[in-house]
Write an enzyme that holds these catalytic residues in place. Sequence first.
Site, PDB file in Angstrom:
ATOM      1  N   GLY A   1     -35.746 -19.981 -26.481  1.00 53.80           N
ATOM      2  CA  GLY A   1     -36.128 -18.841 -26.006  1.00 53.80           C
ATOM      3  C   GLY A   1     -35.352 -17.411 -26.717  1.00 53.80           C
ATOM      4  O   GLY A   1     -34.182 -17.522 -26.683  1.00 53.80           O
TER       5      GLY A   1
ATOM      6  N   ARG B   1     -39.105 -23.746 -30.087  1.00 51.28           N
ATOM      7  CA  ARG B   1     -38.608 -25.041 -29.505  1.00 51.28           C
ATOM      8  C   ARG B   1     -39.102 -26.224 -30.455  1.00 51.28           C
ATOM      9  O   ARG B   1     -40.216 -26.283 -30.743  1.00 51.28           O
ATOM     10  CB  ARG B   1     -39.123 -25.157 -27.858  1.00 51.28           C
ATOM     11  CG  ARG B   1     -38.720 -23.815 -27.122  1.00 51.28           C
ATOM     12  CD  ARG B   1     -38.698 -24.133 -25.706  1.00 51.28           C
ATOM     13  NE  ARG B   1     -39.205 -22.672 -24.926  1.00 51.28           N
ATOM     14  CZ  ARG B   1     -37.990 -22.223 -24.717  1.00 51.28           C
ATOM     15  NH1 ARG B   1     -36.607 -22.674 -24.961  1.00 51.28           N
ATOM     16  NH2 ARG B   1     -38.040 -21.020 -23.835  1.00 51.28           N
TER      17      ARG B   1
ATOM     18  N   THR C   1     -29.217 -16.550 -24.983  1.00 47.40           N
ATOM     19  CA  THR C   1     -30.427 -16.627 -23.864  1.00 47.40           C
ATOM     20  C   THR C   1     -30.310 -15.776 -22.730  1.00 47.40           C
ATOM     21  O   THR C   1     -29.073 -15.301 -22.136  1.00 47.40           O
ATOM     22  CB  THR C   1     -30.430 -18.263 -23.282  1.00 47.40           C
ATOM     23  OG1 THR C   1     -31.173 -18.183 -22.101  1.00 47.40           O
ATOM     24  CG2 THR C   1     -28.798 -18.402 -22.805  1.00 47.40           C
TER      25      THR C   1
ATOM     26  N   ASP D   1     -31.026 -16.392 -19.807  1.00 54.22           N
ATOM     27  CA  ASP D   1     -30.884 -17.061 -18.515  1.00 54.22           C
ATOM     28  C   ASP D   1     -29.328 -17.189 -18.099  1.00 54.22           C
ATOM     29  O   ASP D   1     -29.081 -17.135 -17.076  1.00 54.22           O
ATOM     30  CB  ASP D   1     -31.079 -18.517 -18.482  1.00 54.22           C
ATOM     31  CG  ASP D   1     -32.729 -18.649 -18.973  1.00 54.22           C
ATOM     32  OD1 ASP D   1     -33.420 -17.691 -18.782  1.00 54.22           O
ATOM     33  OD2 ASP D   1     -33.079 -19.741 -19.519  1.00 54.22           O
TER      34      ASP D   1
HETATM   35  O1  F6P Z   1     -34.739 -19.905 -21.548  1.00 50.13           O
HETATM   36  C1  F6P Z   1     -35.370 -18.460 -21.774  1.00 50.13           C
HETATM   37  C2  F6P Z   1     -36.588 -18.297 -21.054  1.00 50.13           C
HETATM   38  O2  F6P Z   1     -37.302 -17.205 -21.049  1.00 50.13           O
HETATM   39  C3  F6P Z   1     -36.482 -18.870 -19.581  1.00 50.13           C
HETATM   40  O3  F6P Z   1     -36.120 -17.617 -18.706  1.00 50.13           O
HETATM   41  C4  F6P Z   1     -37.945 -19.415 -19.288  1.00 50.13           C
HETATM   42  O4  F6P Z   1     -37.968 -20.206 -18.058  1.00 50.13           O
HETATM   43  C5  F6P Z   1     -38.452 -19.969 -20.625  1.00 50.13           C
HETATM   44  O5  F6P Z   1     -37.663 -19.290 -21.524  1.00 50.13           O
HETATM   45  C6  F6P Z   1     -39.829 -19.729 -21.088  1.00 50.13           C
HETATM   46  O6  F6P Z   1     -40.088 -20.452 -22.058  1.00 50.13           O
HETATM   47  P1  F6P Z   1     -41.210 -20.208 -22.996  1.00 50.13           P
HETATM   48  O7  F6P Z   1     -41.247 -18.865 -23.933  1.00 50.13           O
HETATM   49  O8  F6P Z   1     -41.311 -21.413 -23.838  1.00 50.13           O
HETATM   50  O9  F6P Z   1     -42.616 -20.072 -22.168  1.00 50.13           O
END
Ligand code: F6P
Length: 332
Positions: free
Chosen positions: A12, A73, A127, A129
């Site tokens: 992310g 990812r 991140t 998070d």
């Molecule tokens: O890790 C960062 C994040 O934004 C999390 O807070 C969230 O759960 C996830 O990535 C969302 O992932 P994606 O962008 O793949 O939907």
Amino acid sequence: MNSKVAILTSGGDAPGMNACIRAIVLVCERAGHDIVGYLHGYNGLLSQEYMTLDSRQVHNLAQRGGTILHSARCKPFKTDESGKLAAANLTALGIDTLFVIGGDGSFRGAAHLGKFWQGQIIGLPGTIDNDINGTDATIGYFTAIETAVQSVDKVRDTADAFERVFLVEVMGRHAGFLGLNGAIASASDYVILPELFESEEKTLKDILTQLNERREQRGNVSYIIVLAENLWPGGIADLASRLESLTETEVRPVILGHVQRGGSPVSQDRLLALKLGAYAATLTGSAVTGVMIGEQHGKPVQVPLEDTWKQRKPLDDLSVDTMTLLMNNRYA
Ligand code: F6P
């Protein structure tokens, strides 16, 4: 000795990743190293997709959200074949040092790569998070809090006008840092966090008790609940409808979502990104490898990559105490 350095951003994206790239590039360029940026996270490493980086590319970059290297990812990166391919590509390009800016998934990828590639690997925590062990904060976290707070402030205006209950879902994956500090700073009334969650029944009962006491004291009141994502078993819509029937009040759900990942980084994220990036870049060519560079109590630290995800990072006590004193509290 001059080295060839590569940077990638993975997982992310987080506000401040660009500032971190800038710091690494400027320090490495001054030291006489050549620099490339792999594109689209580990995917670029597998497909040998990269761009040359120098001070011209990072001019005017510190304030920009997102990442100029793009992110992704990369599920296939878990396999041995991918590890070997990435190692062969790094060797073919003559890379000595790889900087990985990302979260725990990105660090797992970096540790996996280390089994197949003998070069230097250094991680930087990026991140929203803030769920990385070994660093007080992660790049992007402060901007995400700011976005959540500004959003709740706006929700509060309409909640007050209608004396409604609002549920605001924030990101954080399975960690409550963003929820906790976003809720405190926005003076929300209640917060539901993975670290402190006991049961659906207890949560509903607490909210109802608190809301009824407020109503007895002040009549109809607005009420804002911050909910961490991926937590409530039936999702935010289920919680909203259960609260609606319990409270006999209109309950509106708001999902903040990816808005929290965007925008210009606030100063705290820029500073963290620039400090960690610059410090990490000075380690180029040294024996330091397989570590994340974090910050603890204002000092840079080198944390083995495995330690960044092995233990769950606890919420800080002062924030939890503040929440207990100011929120989830019938006198607020
Ligand atoms: O890790 C960062 C994040 O934004 C999390 O807070 C969230 O759960 C996830 O990535 C969302 O992932 P994606 O962008 O793949 O939907």
